[in-house]
Design a protein around this motif. Structure first.
Motif, short mmCIF file in Angstrom:
data_model
loop_
_atom_site.label_atom_id
_atom_site.label_comp_id
_atom_site.label_asym_id
_atom_site.label_seq_id
_atom_site.Cartn_x
_atom_site.Cartn_y
_atom_site.Cartn_z
N SER A 1 0.82 -1.21 0.00
CA SER A 1 0.00 0.00 0.00
C SER A 1 0.86 1.26 0.00
CB SER A 1 -0.94 0.01 1.21
OG SER A 1 -0.21 0.00 2.42
N LYS A 2 1.98 1.22 0.71
CA LYS A 2 2.90 2.36 0.72
C LYS A 2 3.52 2.58 -0.66
CE LYS A 2 4.19 1.64 5.58
NZ LYS A 2 5.30 1.28 6.50
N VAL A 3 3.83 1.47 -1.34
CA VAL A 3 4.41 1.57 -2.68
C VAL A 3 3.41 2.18 -3.65
CG1 VAL A 3 5.12 0.19 -4.69
CG2 VAL A 3 6.12 -0.27 -2.44
N GLU A 4 2.16 1.75 -3.57
CA GLU A 4 1.14 2.29 -4.48
C GLU A 4 0.96 3.79 -4.26
OE1 GLU A 4 -0.23 0.84 -7.10
OE2 GLU A 4 1.19 -0.76 -6.56
N GLU A 5 1.02 4.22 -3.02
CA GLU A 5 0.92 5.65 -2.71
C GLU A 5 2.11 6.41 -3.31
OE1 GLU A 5 1.14 8.61 1.18
OE2 GLU A 5 0.51 6.53 1.46
N LEU A 6 3.31 5.84 -3.15
CA LEU A 6 4.51 6.48 -3.70
C LEU A 6 4.46 6.55 -5.22
CD1 LEU A 6 7.33 7.67 -3.43
CD2 LEU A 6 8.24 5.34 -3.27
N LYS A 7 4.06 5.45 -5.85
CA LYS A 7 3.97 5.42 -7.32
C LYS A 7 2.95 6.43 -7.82
CE LYS A 7 4.20 1.60 -9.68
NZ LYS A 7 3.96 0.21 -10.15
N SER A 8 1.87 6.59 -7.09
CA SER A 8 0.85 7.56 -7.48
C SER A 8 1.42 8.98 -7.45
CB SER A 8 -0.35 7.45 -6.54
OG SER A 8 -1.32 8.43 -6.84
N GLU A 9 2.20 9.28 -6.41
CA GLU A 9 2.81 10.62 -6.31
C GLU A 9 3.87 10.83 -7.39
OE1 GLU A 9 4.03 11.71 -2.35
OE2 GLU A 9 2.37 10.62 -1.44
#
Length: 211
Positions: free
Chosen positions: A100-108
């Protein structure tokens, strides 16, 4: 004729010498191999491979909230300049449970660039530690399985770096928290390794035409 020779000696040669040394010796040869044939990332996560890829390898660890600065620096200074080259990729290693942290980072990151070649490999603590130790560097991972340093891996899974760096001597990785390190050293070294493969491809194509 004498005047011409004097002018060349006094003005042209110093300029040529300056340009040679200012460019750095790394620009006049291949990027040194520091560790040969490292393990493939498939030993951590079989979704990706290092084989036949030019890879920027990083270890962001579990504390991704505090590693966003590293990711943004890499994205702006390295990724955006080179991601369109064939066979170029980023692989960031993170522990299982970080999805979930990775998906947030990729979105940013996706607000700043196409993240198609930002890859995240997930693994267990022991797998990540063993894989990192296989690089055989003078660096270590912290308690979160992270390091601010990133590494250049060639298509044959060799770790590339510098053997005569002015600051570090043998330079295994590039400190992504330092914009100067990314701008002044890593960018040049990525250019060198890409040029190596472009020249090799041209040579192979020329040889095929002559057969």
């Amino acid at each position: 004729m004498k005047k011409t020779v004097v002018l060349v000696v006094l003005f042209i040669l110093p300029i040529v010498a300056y340009l040679f040394f200012a460019s750095g010796i790394n620009n006049f040869g291949k990027l040194p191999v520091l560790t040969e044939n490292i393990s493939d990332i498939t030993e951590v996560d079989d979704t990706y491979t290092l084989q036949d890829k030019i890879t920027i390898l990083g270890f962001l660890g579990s504390d991704l909230e505090n590693k966003k600065g590293i990711a943004f620096n890499l994205n702006q200074k390295i990724y955006k300049r080179f991601y369109e080259f064939n066979d170029f990729q980023f692989v960031m290693v993170v522990p299982n449970g970080s999805e979930s942290k990775v998906e947030e980072l990729k979105s940013e990151l996706g607000n700043l660039a196409d993240v198609v070649k930002w890859n995240f490999a997930y693994g267990e603590k022991e797998q990540i530690q063993r894989f990192f130790e296989g690089l055989k560097t003078d660096l270590t991972l912290d308690d979160n399985l992270a390091t601010p340093y990133v590494f250049i891996i060639d298509k044959d899974k060799n770790l590339r770096g510098r053997t005569n760096d002015i600051d570090e001597g043998t330079k295994y990785g590039f400190k992504a928290t330092s914009v100067a390190d990314l701008n002044n050293k890593m960018e040049d070294d990525v250019k060198i390794i890409l040029a190596e493969y472009r020249l090799a491809l041209k040579k192979n194509n020329a040889e095929r035409k002559n057969q």
